[in-house]
Design a protein around this motif. Structure first.
Motif, PDB file in Angstrom:
ATOM      1  N   ALA A  93       1.027  -1.112  -0.085  1.00 39.41           N
ATOM      2  CA  ALA A  93      -0.106  -0.268  -0.422  1.00 39.41           C
ATOM      3  C   ALA A  93       1.014   1.257   0.077  1.00 39.41           C
ATOM      4  O   ALA A  93       1.040   2.102  -0.671  1.00 39.41           O
ATOM      5  N   SER A 104       1.272   4.486  -3.321  1.00 42.59           N
ATOM      6  CA  SER A 104       0.722   5.305  -2.813  1.00 42.59           C
ATOM      7  C   SER A 104       2.024   6.640  -2.546  1.00 42.59           C
ATOM      8  O   SER A 104       1.210   7.980  -2.828  1.00 42.59           O
ATOM      9  N   SER A 125       0.798   9.811  -4.568  1.00 39.87           N
ATOM     10  CA  SER A 125      -0.292   9.690  -4.464  1.00 39.87           C
ATOM     11  C   SER A 125      -0.461  11.489  -4.214  1.00 39.87           C
ATOM     12  O   SER A 125      -0.237  12.126  -3.606  1.00 39.87           O
ATOM     13  N   ASP A 134      -5.079   1.903   0.767  1.00 38.85           N
ATOM     14  CA  ASP A 134      -4.450   2.823   0.396  1.00 38.85           C
ATOM     15  C   ASP A 134      -5.044   4.036  -0.663  1.00 38.85           C
ATOM     16  O   ASP A 134      -6.791   4.286  -1.209  1.00 38.85           O
ATOM     17  N   SER A 135      -4.419   4.750  -1.261  1.00 38.66           N
ATOM     18  CA  SER A 135      -5.076   6.185  -2.137  1.00 38.66           C
ATOM     19  C   SER A 135      -3.472   5.720  -3.334  1.00 38.66           C
ATOM     20  O   SER A 135      -3.851   6.967  -3.893  1.00 38.66           O
ATOM     21  N   GLY A 136      -3.782   4.932  -3.903  1.00 39.20           N
ATOM     22  CA  GLY A 136      -3.161   4.605  -5.065  1.00 39.20           C
ATOM     23  C   GLY A 136      -4.146   4.151  -5.652  1.00 39.20           C
ATOM     24  O   GLY A 136      -5.114   5.016  -6.346  1.00 39.20           O
ATOM     25  N   GLY A 156      -5.051   2.173  -7.429  1.00 40.87           N
ATOM     26  CA  GLY A 156      -6.258   0.719  -7.809  1.00 40.87           C
ATOM     27  C   GLY A 156      -6.094   0.314  -8.475  1.00 40.87           C
ATOM     28  O   GLY A 156      -4.686  -0.895  -9.013  1.00 40.87           O
ATOM     29  N   GLY A 167      -7.997   4.415  -4.728  1.00 35.69           N
ATOM     30  CA  GLY A 167      -7.279   3.165  -4.670  1.00 35.69           C
ATOM     31  C   GLY A 167      -7.918   1.974  -4.465  1.00 35.69           C
ATOM     32  O   GLY A 167      -9.098   1.984  -4.490  1.00 35.69           O
TER      33      GLY A 167
END
Length: 525
Positions: A418, A422, A425, A446-448, A450, A501
């Protein structure tokens, strides 16, 4: 010898058919001829006038002898309707019985058929001698013995014998050529030698510890030894079936059926980590398929996961050491400048922030090993510019050390993955949720970018990753997550996070966790 036997049987069958046909032709032709001779003898005036004379045997002897000589018959004779012979070309038969059981001549009609005369089987033609009112007065019988099979074959014509001889010669030549070809292809080995080699090969294949699977060019499994059956969880009847029809893991089936170049890969199934080695097989310069060997690397992969977790902790400690060194340099500089109040405030601020971090983790996580991991990962994520936090409703009790090790492996790999996606980002954030109220729930968001829908199953397999900046993909961390989850009787899946994400969730059942704590080790399948 078998080919020679086949040739002999074929020639015998041809000869038997020829004898049968010749016998039928003889019966049809000779039967009509015997009737004609008998009718000719019966119509002779002296025979009609003197057949009942007491001296008929002497008077009519020249006539019956002439009938035999002219027709080629063996015996010609005249008998009463009761079957008593009165005149015969064989004087010894005068006064003896003539078999009229099946003859229709005693009923006034001509007849021909099989008849035994003094033990000699022959073909007879019989006609009646009638009076003016149609009453049968006597029976004239002319018979000829059946020819021998050799006579029948000879009578079929010289061509048949020539054809049989030519067929025998061709059969012998073909058998010899076939024998030479088989010897050449089997390298001079006899049938027993070939059977011995096959049994020896099977014994070797099924006794080695590595799994062996052979697949031909059509994607059909030709060999699967005992170790491969165990590693792939397939039955022995997989031989002779298509790769994709025996219930293999889709990733393994795709690898086995893809053919192509030689490859060494590591494939993570739901229960095992397999190291596969594929090589092309050829015979006489022609490709015949592939042979794949496989080893069970599950324990090695688990150890690798644990080492990765320890390395992650080491990296975290190194980062903290670097951070502490900077802070110590700052304190040293302030002391040298005589800014003691600033030193007091700086140390107090550092202590407060560390206490807040520790409290934020330990307030939700009672297990010291898992709490230490989360604290270390928080500091390491901060070094990468990613904020790692625990949800306020997270709860995790103290775990057995063996189970805590597996939980650390699960969390460590999920958090590392994660943080990697992330980093950089817009809102670099990783959120961890823990809940052991009913079994255990581990969730990492996470804030990636996806995980694409098409990769959500493959991402847990061999070397697959959703990170675009990793050439070829790593994917071993997520593969280990699924492996450990399945071994603990749980599941892992990935979905879209509510705010973007990906969200990875591991669920472990309470029964398996209770068994792990009771036995002092994870209760693995």
């Amino acid at each position: 010898m078998f080919q020679l036997l086949v040739v002999a049987v074929v020639l015998g069958a041809v000869a038997a058919v020829s004898v049968h046909q010749s016998t039928r032709e003889f019966r049809d032709v000779a039967g009509q001829r015997m009737i004609a001779v008998a009718e000719n003898l019966a119509s002779t005036p002296i025979v009609r006038d003197r057949f009942a004379d007491p001296f008929a045997a002497q008077l009519l002897a020249p006539d019956v002898d002439r009938a035999v000589a002219l027709s080629g018959a063996n015996v010609a004779e005249i008998a009463t309707p009761a079957g008593l012979v009165t005149v015969s070309s064989d004087p010894s038969r005068n006064g003896r019985r003539l078999d009229l059981t099946h003859s229709t001549a005693i009923h006034g009609r001509a007849w021909f058929g099989d008849l035994d005369v003094d033990g000699v089987h022959g073909l007879a033609g019989q006609v009646p001698i009638n009076d003016a009112n149609g009453v049968v007065l006597a029976v004239v019988s002319v018979s000829q013995r059946y020819p021998s099979p050799w006579q029948l074959l000879s009578g079929a014509g010289e061509r048949l014998l020539v054809y049989l001889g030519l067929g025998a010669a061709l059969g012998l030549l073909a058998s010899w050529l076939l024998s030479r070809r088989i010897k050449r292809q089997t390298r001079g080995l006899e049938i027993a030698d070939i059977a011995g080699l096959a049994e020896h090969r099977d014994a070797l294949l099924h006794s080695i510890g590595e799994g062996v699977v052979a697949v031909n060019n059509d994607g059909v499994i030709t060999v699967v030894n005992d170790s491969a059956q165990l590693l792939l969880d397939v039955a022995a009847d997989a031989v002779g079936r298509q790769v994709d029809a025996v219930g293999l893991d889709p990733t393994v089936a795709e690898f086995l059926s893809s053919g192509g170049d030689d490859r060494d890969v590591v494939i993570v199934t739901r229960t095992r980590v397999l190291a596969l080695n594929r090589r092309a097989a050829s015979s006489q310069g022609r490709g015949i398929g592939t042979v794949t060997t496989m080893r069970d690397s599950t324990e090695l992969a688990s150890m690798q996961g644990q080492l990765s977790s320890h390395k992650s902790v080491t990296d975290t400690l190194r980062a903290q050491t670097h951070e502490f060194a900077n802070q110590l340099h700052t304190i040293s500089g302030l002391v040298q400048l005589g800014e003691y109040d600033s030193v007091h405030h700086f140390v107090g601020d550092l202590t407060r922030r560390r206490a807040e971090l520790n409290d934020a983790v330990t307030r939700h996580v009672a297990d010291p090993a898992v709490a230490a991991l989360l604290i270390a990962k928080t500091s390491l994520a901060a070094e990468s510019g990613v904020a790692l936090s625990i949800t306020p409703d997270s709860r995790l009790s103290a775990l057995h050390p063996a189970l805590a090790t597996d939980v650390i492996t699960l969390l460590g790999n999920l958090i590392d993955n994660a943080v990697d996606v992330s980093e950089g980002s817009a809102a670099a954030r990783v959120t961890v949720h823990l809940d052991d109220a009913d079994g255990m729930l581990l969730s990492v968001t996470d804030s990636g970018p996806g995980v694409p829908q098409r990769l959500r199953e493959q991402i847990f397999a061999r070397g697959v990753t959703s990170k675009p900046d990793v050439p070829g993909g790593r994917g071993i961390g997520l593969a280990l997550v699924r492996l450990v989850s399945v071994q603990l009787g749980g599941t892992v899946h990935v979905a879209d996070a509510p705010l973007g994400g990906a969200c990875f969730t591991v669920r472990l059942p309470p029964a398996r966790l209770a068994g792990a704590v009771a036995t002092g080790r994870p209760d693995r399948a």
